[in-house]
Motif scaffolding. Structure first.
Motif, mmCIF file in Angstrom:
data_model
loop_
_atom_site.group_PDB
_atom_site.id
_atom_site.type_symbol
_atom_site.label_atom_id
_atom_site.label_comp_id
_atom_site.label_asym_id
_atom_site.label_seq_id
_atom_site.Cartn_x
_atom_site.Cartn_y
_atom_site.Cartn_z
ATOM 1 N N ALA A 293 0.826 -1.204 0.000
ATOM 2 C CA ALA A 293 0.000 0.000 0.000
ATOM 3 C C ALA A 293 0.864 1.261 0.000
ATOM 4 O O ALA A 293 0.568 2.230 -0.704
ATOM 5 C CB ALA A 293 -0.929 -0.009 1.214
ATOM 6 N N ILE A 294 1.935 1.251 0.775
ATOM 7 C CA ILE A 294 2.835 2.416 0.831
ATOM 8 C C ILE A 294 3.543 2.599 -0.510
ATOM 9 O O ILE A 294 3.727 3.724 -0.983
ATOM 10 C CB ILE A 294 3.848 2.247 1.984
ATOM 11 C CG1 ILE A 294 3.122 2.357 3.331
ATOM 12 C CG2 ILE A 294 4.961 3.287 1.895
ATOM 13 C CD1 ILE A 294 3.981 2.004 4.528
ATOM 14 N N SER A 295 3.927 1.483 -1.115
ATOM 15 C CA SER A 295 4.565 1.546 -2.439
ATOM 16 C C SER A 295 3.605 2.142 -3.468
ATOM 17 O O SER A 295 3.996 2.980 -4.293
ATOM 18 C CB SER A 295 5.003 0.141 -2.870
ATOM 19 O OG SER A 295 5.503 0.147 -4.192
ATOM 20 N N ASP A 296 2.340 1.711 -3.424
ATOM 21 C CA ASP A 296 1.329 2.263 -4.322
ATOM 22 C C ASP A 296 1.138 3.754 -4.057
ATOM 23 O O ASP A 296 0.987 4.555 -4.978
ATOM 24 C CB ASP A 296 -0.007 1.534 -4.144
ATOM 25 C CG ASP A 296 0.009 0.134 -4.737
ATOM 26 O OD1 ASP A 296 0.837 -0.119 -5.622
ATOM 27 O OD2 ASP A 296 -0.812 -0.703 -4.309
ATOM 28 N N ALA A 297 1.145 4.128 -2.766
ATOM 29 C CA ALA A 297 0.953 5.531 -2.392
ATOM 30 C C ALA A 297 2.075 6.401 -2.931
ATOM 31 O O ALA A 297 1.849 7.531 -3.384
ATOM 32 C CB ALA A 297 0.876 5.658 -0.867
ATOM 33 N N ALA A 298 3.297 5.899 -2.906
ATOM 34 C CA ALA A 298 4.436 6.666 -3.413
ATOM 35 C C ALA A 298 4.279 6.977 -4.896
ATOM 36 O O ALA A 298 4.766 8.005 -5.388
ATOM 37 C CB ALA A 298 5.735 5.894 -3.174
ATOM 38 N N LYS A 299 3.557 6.083 -5.603
ATOM 39 C CA LYS A 299 3.325 6.277 -7.037
ATOM 40 C C LYS A 299 2.002 6.980 -7.313
ATOM 41 O O LYS A 299 1.669 7.239 -8.470
ATOM 42 C CB LYS A 299 3.316 4.912 -7.744
ATOM 43 C CG LYS A 299 4.585 4.104 -7.547
ATOM 44 C CD LYS A 299 4.379 2.675 -8.037
ATOM 45 C CE LYS A 299 5.569 1.801 -7.693
ATOM 46 N NZ LYS A 299 5.342 0.375 -8.027
ATOM 47 N N GLY A 300 1.243 7.255 -6.251
ATOM 48 C CA GLY A 300 -0.069 7.870 -6.433
ATOM 49 C C GLY A 300 -1.072 6.929 -7.042
ATOM 50 O O GLY A 300 -2.075 7.338 -7.624
ATOM 51 N N LYS A 301 -0.828 5.625 -6.869
ATOM 52 C CA LYS A 301 -1.654 4.594 -7.503
ATOM 53 C C LYS A 301 -2.637 4.016 -6.485
ATOM 54 O O LYS A 301 -2.256 3.654 -5.376
ATOM 55 C CB LYS A 301 -0.735 3.484 -8.030
ATOM 56 C CG LYS A 301 -1.434 2.247 -8.538
ATOM 57 C CD LYS A 301 -0.389 1.184 -8.861
ATOM 58 C CE LYS A 301 -1.044 -0.148 -9.186
ATOM 59 N NZ LYS A 301 -0.041 -1.216 -9.395
ATOM 60 N N VAL A 302 -3.919 3.955 -6.867
ATOM 61 C CA VAL A 302 -4.917 3.341 -5.995
ATOM 62 C C VAL A 302 -4.559 1.880 -5.821
ATOM 63 O O VAL A 302 -4.256 1.169 -6.776
ATOM 64 C CB VAL A 302 -6.338 3.478 -6.579
ATOM 65 C CG1 VAL A 302 -7.337 2.689 -5.750
ATOM 66 C CG2 VAL A 302 -6.738 4.946 -6.623
ATOM 67 N N GLY A 303 -4.582 1.416 -4.575
ATOM 68 C CA GLY A 303 -4.039 0.115 -4.224
ATOM 69 C C GLY A 303 -4.755 -1.088 -4.783
ATOM 70 O O GLY A 303 -5.895 -1.026 -5.238
ATOM 71 N N SER A 304 -4.067 -2.212 -4.674
ATOM 72 C CA SER A 304 -4.615 -3.491 -5.096
ATOM 73 C C SER A 304 -5.683 -3.946 -4.121
ATOM 74 O O SER A 304 -5.723 -3.504 -2.976
ATOM 75 C CB SER A 304 -3.496 -4.542 -5.152
ATOM 76 O OG SER A 304 -2.406 -4.073 -5.908
ATOM 77 N N LYS A 305 -6.562 -4.843 -4.584
ATOM 78 C CA LYS A 305 -7.603 -5.376 -3.706
ATOM 79 C C LYS A 305 -6.956 -6.276 -2.654
ATOM 80 O O LYS A 305 -6.179 -7.144 -2.967
ATOM 81 C CB LYS A 305 -8.624 -6.175 -4.513
ATOM 82 C CG LYS A 305 -9.398 -5.339 -5.512
ATOM 83 C CD LYS A 305 -10.350 -6.209 -6.305
ATOM 84 C CE LYS A 305 -11.077 -5.394 -7.363
ATOM 85 N NZ LYS A 305 -11.970 -6.230 -8.188
ATOM 86 N N ILE A 306 -7.301 -6.048 -1.409
ATOM 87 C CA ILE A 306 -6.783 -6.864 -0.310
ATOM 88 C C ILE A 306 -7.965 -7.336 0.526
ATOM 89 O O ILE A 306 -8.884 -6.568 0.798
ATOM 90 C CB ILE A 306 -5.797 -6.057 0.558
ATOM 91 C CG1 ILE A 306 -4.570 -5.660 -0.273
ATOM 92 C CG2 ILE A 306 -5.355 -6.868 1.777
ATOM 93 C CD1 ILE A 306 -3.585 -4.817 0.494
#
Length: 290
Positions: free
Chosen positions: A221-234
């Motif tokens: 989630a933090i990695s996605d946030a750094a890219k401004g990308k809405v996260g994967s389904k968890i």
């Protein structure tokens, strides 16, 4: 001799091999598990438009932005805006200092996952905890921060785990933007527990529920946030405060617990059957008795 041979043959026919016994166990588990899954699906309160399960107390606003003009006070009494804070991926949590229910476990869960993640707070991300109780003060927040910073086994800069307090207007701005619902119950509050992961620009990219977090899930989630990308389904679970609990989560917990117990009992019975019907062991027991 023939009679003995027939008895031996009968014994072999009646006694299942270990492989056959395991197959029976697997079949029993398969018959027990689907009802639990069906019960979980039936009990769930629906799904969001993105396919993630709905949870009580949270209306996910993935892809939307928090209000960067919302103002709060840090634990030293300094006024800050969310825009001033948002400089790196942020793990946001709502709590209140007087909570004797789930909030202490939420904060402990945050400290625990921070200890277990290889990511470094201050470098890779920061944590912001906002009180939704307008009566909370910077002094109360400072005391709470002191308690939980001591649980950290890493050298985390104080500025990278913030405990904020504010007035009702700014609290409402933040909770509404995040889809986080709080209900007053006497002098206390009923609320869900969730981590909300934000991009450096304040975009909501992920929700993680409960009070115990998988380090790899938060890292993603933090990695996605750094890219401004809405996260994967968890897959998420919700552990609300007080006596309220999402109906689906409660029923799933009960059904799955029952299923697990049933499978364990079947496994224990199968192992006992193998032990007590083993020809060598039976022969040994007869020799011991004689």
């Amino acid at each position: 001799m023939n009679v003995s041979g027939n008895e031996s043959s009968t014994r072999k026919v009646r006694r299942l091999s270990p492989a056959s016994g395991l197959a029976v166990l697997a079949l029993a588990a398969a018959l027990l598990f689907p009802p639990a899954v069906f019960a979980a699906e039936k009990a769930s309160s629906g799904k969001y438009s993105n396919g993630r399960p709905k949870v009580e107390g949270v209306d996910e606003h993935l892809g939307k932005f928090i209000p960067l003009d919302a103002q709060f006070y840090d634990s030293q009494g300094n006024k800050v805006t969310m825009g001033e804070i948002m400089k790196k991926p942020t793990v946001l949590a709502f709590f209140y200092t007087r909570c004797a229910g789930i909030c202490p476990r939420l904060l402990t869960g945050i400290a625990t996952v921070m200890n277990r993640m290889p990511l470094e707070a201050g470098k890779d991300y920061q944590v912001v905890c906002i009180s939704f109780d307008p009566t909370d003060t910077p002094a109360k927040a400072a005391a709470k921060k002191h308690d939980y910073m001591h649980l950290l086994q890493k050298d985390v800069p104080a500025k990278d785990w913030l405990f904020l307090t504010g007035d009702q207007a700014n609290i409402d701005k933040m909770t509404q933007a995040c889809g986080f619902s709080v209900q007053k119950a006497g002098n206390m509050f009923v609320h869900p527990t969730t981590l909300i992961v934000l991009s450096p620009k304040g975009k909501i990219v992920q929700y993680l529920y409960g009070v115990s977090y998988v380090p790899s899930a938060l890292e993603l989630a933090i990695s996605d946030a750094a890219k401004g990308k809405v996260g994967s389904k968890i897959i998420n679970t919700l552990l609300p405060c007080f006596s309220t609990q999402a109906k689906g989560t409660h029923i799933v917990a009960v059904v799955m617990a029952g299923t697990g117990i049933a499978i364990l009992l079947i496994a224990a019975g199968f192992i006992a059957w193998l032990v007590f019907t083993d020809p060598k062991r039976r022969k040994k027991r007869k020799e011991t008795r004689s």
